[in-house]
Each structure stands twice: as structure tokens, then as C-alpha cells.
Design a protein around this motif. Structure first.
Motif, short mmCIF file in Angstrom:
data_model
loop_
_atom_site.label_atom_id
_atom_site.label_comp_id
_atom_site.label_asym_id
_atom_site.label_seq_id
_atom_site.Cartn_x
_atom_site.Cartn_y
_atom_site.Cartn_z
N PRO A 5 -1.71 21.62 -15.37
CA PRO A 5 -0.25 21.41 -15.88
C PRO A 5 0.25 20.41 -15.06
O PRO A 5 0.41 20.43 -14.01
CB PRO A 5 0.32 22.82 -15.85
CG PRO A 5 -0.43 23.48 -14.78
CD PRO A 5 -1.74 22.86 -14.53
N CYS A 6 0.85 19.44 -15.92
CA CYS A 6 1.82 18.56 -15.50
C CYS A 6 2.71 18.03 -16.60
O CYS A 6 2.32 17.46 -17.60
CB CYS A 6 1.13 17.20 -14.90
SG CYS A 6 1.96 16.07 -13.94
N SER A 60 -0.47 16.79 -18.73
CA SER A 60 -1.26 17.83 -18.22
C SER A 60 -2.87 16.90 -18.38
O SER A 60 -3.19 16.59 -19.44
CB SER A 60 -1.27 19.04 -18.88
OG SER A 60 0.01 19.53 -18.77
#
Length: 123
Positions: free
Chosen positions: A12-13, A69
Motif C-alpha cells: 500500500p502507498c 500502491s
């Protein structure tokens, strides 16, 4: 995050897009055995996969602002390590902001024994 060997996992980002700030570059890098390599880079010229062993296995959403992500498919054991997502934005007054977040990936081999393995022979 953990992923299963030959499976897939998402690192995740995400960020909240702000008016007046434009995403300039995105870089995903992998630190393993005390060396760091860039896996994926997005800039004005497009998306680039810089480590050949990740070609056709990694992707980042293209049309979801704020979601950068990293999806890794067909996980291999050496994919384990520390992944850093680094995003740089430029503001309307030409100042630059960089933020980064690191995610640790552990690839595990799952042992799936067929259920028949546990059945007792019928007498």
C-alpha cells in the motif's frame, strides 16, 4: 505484508491529492542484503520497471489519483525485503515535497496438503 510464493500481494502507498501539487515522480525501491535497487519508476516519460526480474510482474494503478500502491504478481522467494515508496510533488510556486513510506514483504511457501492425505482408509 506477507505474500504466498507464486501468489500476489499489494504494497500500500496512498496519498490525498491536493490542489496546487502535481505528482512529479514515483519510485519504488527494494532494500535487500544491505543493497537498495529501484524496482519501478514513474515520471514524465512514463512507467519504467528497472529490475529485469520484475518485468511483467509489477504494476501501479494508472488512473487512480493518490493510489500508487505496488502490485507484485508471481511472487518469488527473493522478492522478500524492505520496499520504499517515494513520491515527489511540485507545487505551483515550484517548491518540491518528497514523502516516503517503507513496507516489509515476507514471501512464504504455503504447504497445502490434499485433504485426501488425511482420510483414513475405509474398512
Amino acid at each position: 505484508v506477507s505474500g504466498t510464493w507464486l501468489g500476489s500481494t499489494t504494497l500500500p502507498c496512498t496519498y490525498v491529492p491536493s490542489e496546487g501539487f502535481t505528482e512529479q515522480t514515483l519510485r519504488w525501491s527494494l532494500e535487500r542484503d544491505s543493497s537498495t535497487s529501484t524496482v519501478f519508476r514513474r515520471d514524465d516519460s512514463g512507467d519504467h520497471i528497472l529490475l529485469s526480474r520484475f518485468r511483467d510482474r509489477v504494476s501501479v494503478p494508472k488512473h487512480s489519483p493518490g493510489n500508487v500502491s505496488l502490485l507484485i504478481e508471481n511472487l518469488e522467494m527473493p522478492d522478500s525485503g524492505h520496499y520504499t515508496c517515494q513520491v515527489t510533488w511540485r507545487s505551483t510556486n515550484n517548491s518540491w515535497i518528497t514523502r516516503e513510506v517503507t513496507t516489509t514483504v515476507k514471501v512464504v511457501k504455503e504447504i497445502n496438503l490434499p485433504s485426501s492425505h488425511w482420510e483414513l482408509p475405509s474398512s
